[in-house]
Design a protein around this motif. Structure first.
Motif, PDB file in Angstrom:
ATOM      1  N   HIS A  38       0.810  -1.221   0.000  1.00 25.94           N
ATOM      2  CA  HIS A  38       0.000   0.000   0.000  1.00 25.94           C
ATOM      3  C   HIS A  38       0.843   1.271   0.000  1.00 25.94           C
ATOM      4  CE1 HIS A  38      -3.596  -2.310   0.348  1.00 25.94           C
ATOM      5  NE2 HIS A  38      -3.194  -2.874   1.471  1.00 25.94           N
ATOM      6  N   THR A  39       2.055   1.179  -0.558  1.00 26.85           N
ATOM      7  CA  THR A  39       2.925   2.343  -0.645  1.00 26.85           C
ATOM      8  C   THR A  39       2.725   3.028  -1.989  1.00 26.85           C
ATOM      9  OG1 THR A  39       4.573   1.273   0.761  1.00 26.85           O
ATOM     10  CG2 THR A  39       5.321   3.145  -0.565  1.00 26.85           C
ATOM     11  N   VAL A  40       2.480   4.326  -1.938  1.00 30.39           N
ATOM     12  CA  VAL A  40       2.285   5.135  -3.135  1.00 30.39           C
ATOM     13  C   VAL A  40       3.461   6.093  -3.241  1.00 30.39           C
ATOM     14  CG1 VAL A  40       0.786   6.817  -4.279  1.00 30.39           C
ATOM     15  CG2 VAL A  40      -0.217   4.970  -2.910  1.00 30.39           C
ATOM     16  N   LEU A  41       4.127   6.096  -4.401  1.00 28.24           N
ATOM     17  CA  LEU A  41       5.247   6.998  -4.651  1.00 28.24           C
ATOM     18  C   LEU A  41       4.789   8.116  -5.571  1.00 28.24           C
ATOM     19  CD1 LEU A  41       8.009   4.326  -5.347  1.00 28.24           C
ATOM     20  CD2 LEU A  41       7.515   5.478  -3.185  1.00 28.24           C
ATOM     21  N   ALA A  42       5.182   9.346  -5.265  1.00 31.51           N
ATOM     22  CA  ALA A  42       4.759  10.483  -6.086  1.00 31.51           C
ATOM     23  C   ALA A  42       5.823  11.572  -6.050  1.00 31.51           C
ATOM     24  CB  ALA A  42       3.434  11.047  -5.563  1.00 31.51           C
ATOM     25  N   THR A  43       5.812  12.408  -7.076  1.00 35.79           N
ATOM     26  CA  THR A  43       6.637  13.609  -7.087  1.00 35.79           C
ATOM     27  C   THR A  43       5.713  14.821  -7.117  1.00 35.79           C
ATOM     28  OG1 THR A  43       6.820  13.512  -9.500  1.00 35.79           O
ATOM     29  CG2 THR A  43       8.632  12.542  -8.212  1.00 35.79           C
ATOM     30  N   CYS A  44       6.224  15.926  -6.614  1.00 35.73           N
ATOM     31  CA  CYS A  44       5.414  17.135  -6.489  1.00 35.73           C
ATOM     32  C   CYS A  44       6.336  18.345  -6.558  1.00 35.73           C
ATOM     33  CB  CYS A  44       4.668  17.102  -5.152  1.00 35.73           C
ATOM     34  SG  CYS A  44       3.635  18.543  -4.822  1.00 35.73           S
ATOM     35  N   ASP A  45       5.825  19.430  -7.093  1.00 33.35           N
ATOM     36  CA  ASP A  45       6.614  20.659  -7.191  1.00 33.35           C
ATOM     37  C   ASP A  45       6.613  21.469  -5.893  1.00 33.35           C
ATOM     38  OD1 ASP A  45       4.030  21.685  -7.141  1.00 33.35           O
ATOM     39  OD2 ASP A  45       4.152  22.612  -9.115  1.00 33.35           O
ATOM     40  N   GLY A  46       5.917  21.004  -4.884  1.00 27.37           N
ATOM     41  CA  GLY A  46       5.884  21.697  -3.600  1.00 27.37           C
ATOM     42  C   GLY A  46       4.643  22.534  -3.369  1.00 27.37           C
ATOM     43  N   ASP A  47       3.750  22.592  -4.337  1.00 27.36           N
ATOM     44  CA  ASP A  47       2.504  23.332  -4.159  1.00 27.36           C
ATOM     45  C   ASP A  47       1.743  22.753  -2.964  1.00 27.36           C
ATOM     46  OD1 ASP A  47       0.225  25.120  -5.312  1.00 27.36           O
ATOM     47  OD2 ASP A  47      -0.682  23.135  -4.996  1.00 27.36           O
ATOM     48  N   PRO A  48       1.368  23.586  -1.983  1.00 26.92           N
ATOM     49  CA  PRO A  48       0.700  23.060  -0.788  1.00 26.92           C
ATOM     50  C   PRO A  48      -0.565  22.257  -1.097  1.00 26.92           C
ATOM     51  CG  PRO A  48       1.429  25.299  -0.368  1.00 26.92           C
ATOM     52  CD  PRO A  48       1.663  25.022  -1.846  1.00 26.92           C
ATOM     53  N   GLY A  49      -1.377  22.698  -2.034  1.00 28.96           N
ATOM     54  CA  GLY A  49      -2.596  21.965  -2.375  1.00 28.96           C
ATOM     55  C   GLY A  49      -2.298  20.579  -2.922  1.00 28.96           C
ATOM     56  N   ARG A  50      -1.285  20.479  -3.775  1.00 27.09           N
ATOM     57  CA  ARG A  50      -0.909  19.170  -4.326  1.00 27.09           C
ATOM     58  C   ARG A  50      -0.329  18.269  -3.239  1.00 27.09           C
ATOM     59  NH1 ARG A  50      -0.478  22.233  -9.009  1.00 27.09           N
ATOM     60  NH2 ARG A  50       1.607  23.063  -8.677  1.00 27.09           N
ATOM     61  N   LEU A  51       0.505  18.830  -2.362  1.00 30.15           N
ATOM     62  CA  LEU A  51       1.052  18.029  -1.259  1.00 30.15           C
ATOM     63  C   LEU A  51      -0.066  17.457  -0.395  1.00 30.15           C
ATOM     64  CD1 LEU A  51       4.101  20.115  -0.005  1.00 30.15           C
ATOM     65  CD2 LEU A  51       4.133  17.732  -0.714  1.00 30.15           C
ATOM     66  N   ILE A  52      -1.009  18.294  -0.025  1.00 33.81           N
ATOM     67  CA  ILE A  52      -2.119  17.851   0.811  1.00 33.81           C
ATOM     68  C   ILE A  52      -2.902  16.751   0.105  1.00 33.81           C
ATOM     69  CG2 ILE A  52      -4.327  18.552   1.830  1.00 33.81           C
ATOM     70  CD1 ILE A  52      -2.933  21.326   2.354  1.00 33.81           C
ATOM     71  N   GLY A  53      -3.148  16.908  -1.183  1.00 28.98           N
ATOM     72  CA  GLY A  53      -3.865  15.886  -1.940  1.00 28.98           C
ATOM     73  C   GLY A  53      -3.122  14.560  -1.982  1.00 28.98           C
ATOM     74  N   LEU A  54      -1.813  14.613  -2.033  1.00 31.38           N
ATOM     75  CA  LEU A  54      -1.016  13.384  -2.098  1.00 31.38           C
ATOM     76  C   LEU A  54      -0.955  12.659  -0.747  1.00 31.38           C
ATOM     77  CD1 LEU A  54       1.879  14.664  -4.380  1.00 31.38           C
ATOM     78  CD2 LEU A  54       0.188  12.884  -4.953  1.00 31.38           C
ATOM     79  N   TRP A  55      -0.955  13.402   0.378  1.00 30.34           N
ATOM     80  CA  TRP A  55      -0.860  12.710   1.661  1.00 30.34           C
ATOM     81  C   TRP A  55      -2.196  12.519   2.353  1.00 30.34           C
ATOM     82  CZ3 TRP A  55       2.541  17.256   3.406  1.00 30.34           C
ATOM     83  CH2 TRP A  55       1.783  18.266   4.027  1.00 30.34           C
ATOM     84  N   GLU A  56      -3.253  13.113   1.828  1.00 31.59           N
ATOM     85  CA  GLU A  56      -4.568  13.003   2.456  1.00 31.59           C
ATOM     86  C   GLU A  56      -4.964  11.533   2.624  1.00 31.59           C
ATOM     87  OE1 GLU A  56      -9.211  14.340   1.696  1.00 31.59           O
ATOM     88  OE2 GLU A  56      -7.674  14.967   0.287  1.00 31.59           O
ATOM     89  N   GLY A  57      -5.391  11.177   3.821  1.00 33.12           N
ATOM     90  CA  GLY A  57      -5.866   9.831   4.106  1.00 33.12           C
ATOM     91  C   GLY A  57      -4.769   8.813   4.366  1.00 33.12           C
ATOM     92  N   ALA A  58      -3.517   9.218   4.323  1.00 33.01           N
ATOM     93  CA  ALA A  58      -2.422   8.276   4.541  1.00 33.01           C
ATOM     94  C   ALA A  58      -2.196   8.040   6.034  1.00 33.01           C
ATOM     95  CB  ALA A  58      -1.137   8.805   3.907  1.00 33.01           C
TER      96      ALA A  58
END
Length: 165
Positions: A38-58
């Motif tokens: 259940h590990t999800v790997l992702a990259t992000c440019d640091g935008d707070p909204g995108r970060l929150i979306g990627l870690w939400e529910g983890a």
């Protein structure tokens, strides 16, 4: 999959700004490794909204990002763990305009923090335009990969202890 089952590992940065790509380099290495289901790997440019979306529910979110520090020791790694909904004041700051601290505070206010958040901030030497990490930051990547794998394994052992018999 319940809230605590998913682990999000997020490499933050810009692969075209030299050492700012360290988070992406760690994610690239982790893609080659066998990780918990259940590990999800992702990259992000640091935008707070995108970060929150990627870690939400983890259950666990691990973030790897480049950092600026004064004085700087390129390649030095700082580990910061979420404590009561706030990150401790780091001795290094994000290399992005809006930092991870702002994303954490926004997520806290919105009730969207992961159960656990661990940040690995790597002091960089070069954030000029271009690809490739400086030697000191590149040398830190294997240590970071091992540290993230350990965080994932520890989370898996914790989830196993919480499961009913």
């Amino acid at each position: 999959m319940g809230r605590s089952a998913r682990t999000a590992v997020i490499g933050v940065g810009n692969d075209f700004r030299r050492d700012d790509g360290v988070g992406w380099a760690v994610i690239d290495r982790l893609r080659e490794r066998p990780l918990a289901r259940h590990t999800v790997l992702a990259t992000c440019d640091g935008d707070p909204g995108r970060l929150i979306g990627l870690w939400e529910g983890a259950g666990l979110a691990v973030v790897v990002d480049a950092a600026h520090a004064h004085p700087s020791t390129p390649g030095r790694v700082h580990r910061l763990a979420l404590d009561a909904g706030r990150l401790p004041g780091p001795s290094a700051t994000s290399s992005h305009g809006l930092g991870l601290g702002e994303a954490v505070e926004l997520a806290r206010l919105l009730g969207l923090l992961p159960q656990r958040l661990v940040v690995y901030a790597v002091e960089g030497a070069d954030s000029d335009f271009g690809t490739g990490l400086s030697p000191a930051v590149a040398a830190a990547v294997p240590e970071l990969v091992a540290a993230v794998e350990s965080e994932i394994a520890d989370a898996g052992r914790g989830a196993a202890r919480r499961r009913p018999s």
